[in-house]
Scaffold this motif. Structure first.
Motif, PDB file in Angstrom:
ATOM      1  N   ALA A   1      29.974 -26.836 -17.212  1.00  0.00           N
ATOM      2  CA  ALA A   1      30.579 -25.659 -17.970  1.00  0.00           C
ATOM      3  C   ALA A   1      30.931 -24.365 -17.352  1.00  0.00           C
ATOM      4  N   ALA A   2      31.987 -23.634 -17.733  1.00  0.00           N
ATOM      5  CA  ALA A   2      32.267 -22.547 -17.076  1.00  0.00           C
ATOM      6  C   ALA A   2      32.701 -21.607 -18.144  1.00  0.00           C
ATOM      7  N   ARG A   3      32.393 -20.283 -17.700  1.00  0.00           N
ATOM      8  CA  ARG A   3      32.800 -19.138 -18.609  1.00  0.00           C
ATOM      9  C   ARG A   3      33.638 -18.346 -17.953  1.00  0.00           C
ATOM     10  N   THR A   4      34.646 -17.865 -18.253  1.00  0.00           N
ATOM     11  CA  THR A   4      35.664 -16.846 -17.738  1.00  0.00           C
ATOM     12  C   THR A   4      36.030 -16.063 -18.272  1.00  0.00           C
ATOM     13  N   GLU A   5      36.780 -15.078 -17.568  1.00  0.00           N
ATOM     14  CA  GLU A   5      37.611 -14.126 -17.996  1.00  0.00           C
ATOM     15  C   GLU A   5      39.045 -14.160 -17.606  1.00  0.00           C
ATOM     16  N   PHE A   6      39.933 -13.832 -18.382  1.00  0.00           N
ATOM     17  CA  PHE A   6      41.412 -14.077 -18.306  1.00  0.00           C
ATOM     18  C   PHE A   6      41.914 -12.828 -18.362  1.00  0.00           C
ATOM     19  N   THR A   7      42.704 -12.078 -17.498  1.00  0.00           N
ATOM     20  CA  THR A   7      43.690 -10.924 -17.855  1.00  0.00           C
ATOM     21  C   THR A   7      45.035 -11.183 -17.680  1.00  0.00           C
ATOM     22  N   VAL A   8      45.445 -10.910 -18.818  1.00  0.00           N
ATOM     23  CA  VAL A   8      47.105 -10.962 -18.886  1.00  0.00           C
ATOM     24  C   VAL A   8      47.659  -9.748 -19.353  1.00  0.00           C
ATOM     25  N   GLY A   9      47.904  -8.848 -18.142  1.00  0.00           N
ATOM     26  CA  GLY A   9      48.443  -7.445 -18.604  1.00  0.00           C
ATOM     27  C   GLY A   9      47.263  -6.803 -18.704  1.00  0.00           C
ATOM     28  N   PRO A  10      47.183  -5.937 -19.620  1.00  0.00           N
ATOM     29  CA  PRO A  10      45.815  -5.184 -20.026  1.00  0.00           C
ATOM     30  C   PRO A  10      44.819  -5.896 -20.919  1.00  0.00           C
ATOM     31  N   GLU A  11      45.403  -7.051 -21.280  1.00  0.00           N
ATOM     32  CA  GLU A  11      44.557  -7.889 -22.370  1.00  0.00           C
ATOM     33  C   GLU A  11      43.347  -8.543 -21.611  1.00  0.00           C
ATOM     34  N   GLU A  12      42.228  -8.687 -21.912  1.00  0.00           N
ATOM     35  CA  GLU A  12      41.040  -9.423 -21.413  1.00  0.00           C
ATOM     36  C   GLU A  12      40.631 -10.556 -22.599  1.00  0.00           C
ATOM     37  N   LEU A  13      40.728 -11.592 -21.882  1.00  0.00           N
ATOM     38  CA  LEU A  13      40.100 -12.936 -22.740  1.00  0.00           C
ATOM     39  C   LEU A  13      39.041 -13.466 -22.242  1.00  0.00           C
ATOM     40  N   HIS A  14      38.001 -13.977 -22.805  1.00  0.00           N
ATOM     41  CA  HIS A  14      36.997 -14.855 -22.586  1.00  0.00           C
ATOM     42  C   HIS A  14      37.125 -16.046 -23.029  1.00  0.00           C
ATOM     43  N   ALA A  15      36.687 -17.092 -22.341  1.00  0.00           N
ATOM     44  CA  ALA A  15      36.824 -18.492 -22.761  1.00  0.00           C
ATOM     45  C   ALA A  15      35.636 -19.400 -21.948  1.00  0.00           C
ATOM     46  N   ILE A  16      35.393 -20.349 -22.778  1.00  0.00           N
ATOM     47  CA  ILE A  16      34.380 -21.256 -22.120  1.00  0.00           C
ATOM     48  C   ILE A  16      35.004 -22.617 -22.146  1.00  0.00           C
ATOM     49  N   HIS A  17      34.973 -23.348 -20.817  1.00  0.00           N
ATOM     50  CA  HIS A  17      35.435 -24.583 -20.472  1.00  0.00           C
ATOM     51  C   HIS A  17      34.258 -25.966 -20.147  1.00  0.00           C
ATOM     52  N   PHE A  18      34.671 -26.877 -20.465  1.00  0.00           N
ATOM     53  CA  PHE A  18      33.751 -27.908 -20.490  1.00  0.00           C
ATOM     54  C   PHE A  18      34.491 -28.781 -19.671  1.00  0.00           C
ATOM     55  N   PHE A  19      33.853 -29.441 -18.396  1.00  0.00           N
ATOM     56  CA  PHE A  19      34.349 -30.358 -17.644  1.00  0.00           C
ATOM     57  C   PHE A  19      33.637 -31.749 -17.556  1.00  0.00           C
ATOM     58  N   THR A  20      34.303 -32.887 -17.159  1.00  0.00           N
ATOM     59  CA  THR A  20      33.739 -34.135 -17.042  1.00  0.00           C
ATOM     60  C   THR A  20      34.501 -34.749 -15.745  1.00  0.00           C
ATOM     61  N   PHE A  21      33.685 -35.414 -15.150  1.00  0.00           N
ATOM     62  CA  PHE A  21      33.851 -35.677 -13.744  1.00  0.00           C
ATOM     63  C   PHE A  21      33.772 -37.285 -13.656  1.00  0.00           C
ATOM     64  N   ASP A  22      34.849 -37.873 -12.423  1.00  0.00           N
ATOM     65  CA  ASP A  22      34.663 -39.416 -12.275  1.00  0.00           C
ATOM     66  C   ASP A  22      33.403 -39.538 -11.140  1.00  0.00           C
ATOM     67  N   ASP A  23      33.174 -40.800 -10.634  1.00  0.00           N
ATOM     68  CA  ASP A  23      32.280 -40.943  -9.827  1.00  0.00           C
ATOM     69  C   ASP A  23      32.702 -40.484  -8.293  1.00  0.00           C
ATOM     70  N   ARG A  24      34.002 -39.988  -8.069  1.00  0.00           N
ATOM     71  CA  ARG A  24      34.365 -39.488  -6.986  1.00  0.00           C
ATOM     72  C   ARG A  24      34.106 -37.794  -6.800  1.00  0.00           C
ATOM     73  N   GLY A  25      33.941 -37.288  -8.054  1.00  0.00           N
ATOM     74  CA  GLY A  25      33.773 -35.849  -8.251  1.00  0.00           C
ATOM     75  C   GLY A  25      35.077 -35.208  -8.642  1.00  0.00           C
ATOM     76  N   LEU A  26      36.196 -36.164  -9.191  1.00  0.00           N
ATOM     77  CA  LEU A  26      37.277 -35.472  -9.491  1.00  0.00           C
ATOM     78  C   LEU A  26      37.140 -35.189 -11.147  1.00  0.00           C
ATOM     79  N   ILE A  27      37.940 -34.281 -11.556  1.00  0.00           N
ATOM     80  CA  ILE A  27      37.728 -33.899 -12.973  1.00  0.00           C
ATOM     81  C   ILE A  27      38.654 -34.743 -13.950  1.00  0.00           C
ATOM     82  N   THR A  28      37.932 -35.346 -14.808  1.00  0.00           N
ATOM     83  CA  THR A  28      38.353 -36.269 -15.748  1.00  0.00           C
ATOM     84  C   THR A  28      38.810 -35.670 -17.076  1.00  0.00           C
ATOM     85  N   GLY A  29      38.191 -34.742 -17.286  1.00  0.00           N
ATOM     86  CA  GLY A  29      38.458 -33.852 -18.716  1.00  0.00           C
ATOM     87  C   GLY A  29      38.181 -32.377 -18.651  1.00  0.00           C
TER      88      GLY A  29
END
Length: 136
Positions: A86-114
């Protein structure tokens, strides 16, 4: 990311993959970004009820995303045993700041599947990406 499968699926390896995913997205290095993804990756946005299936469509979605946005990682938590992060990020688009949470899943090679992104508020998706997504 390393070619050594045993290292890429460790907790440290999964964290590195997520760091690489965000760094290459922010740099618009689409070849390196794509290298973090499994061919059958699924991307979901619950607030807009959108889903994108497959690396090519997800890559194109990111390449076509409008605006001059930038991302900064605030925190990453990874679990090698469960092959998830899981990651928490801050995005900036011009003067606007947005926070988001992202959930990742991985395969047996360590590649992102979701990837599932959660943004602060529900919203209607911008026009122009209907050819890449399915609504649910």
């Amino acid at each position: 990311m390393t070619d050594d499968t045993s290292r890429s699926t460790t907790t440290s390896g999964l964290r590195t993959t997520v760091e690489t995913y965000w760094a290459t997205a922010d740099a618009r290095d689409w070849e390196a970004f794509a290298a973090t993804l499994a061919d059958d990756v699924v991307y979901e946005l619950p607030q807009t009820r959108e889903r994108i299936r497959g690396k090519d469509r997800y890559l194109r979605f990111n390449q076509e995303y409008p605006g001059d946005w930038h991302v900064r990682i605030e925190r990453i938590v990874a679990d090698a045993e469960g092959r998830q992060a899981a990651a928490r990020t801050e995005f900036t688009v011009g003067p606007e700041e947005l926070h988001a949470i992202h959930f990742f899943t991985f395969d047996d090679r360590g590649l992102i599947t979701g990837v599932t992104d959660f943004w602060p508020e529900a919203y209607e998706p911008p026009a122009g990406r209907e050819h890449l997504v399915e609504r649910y």
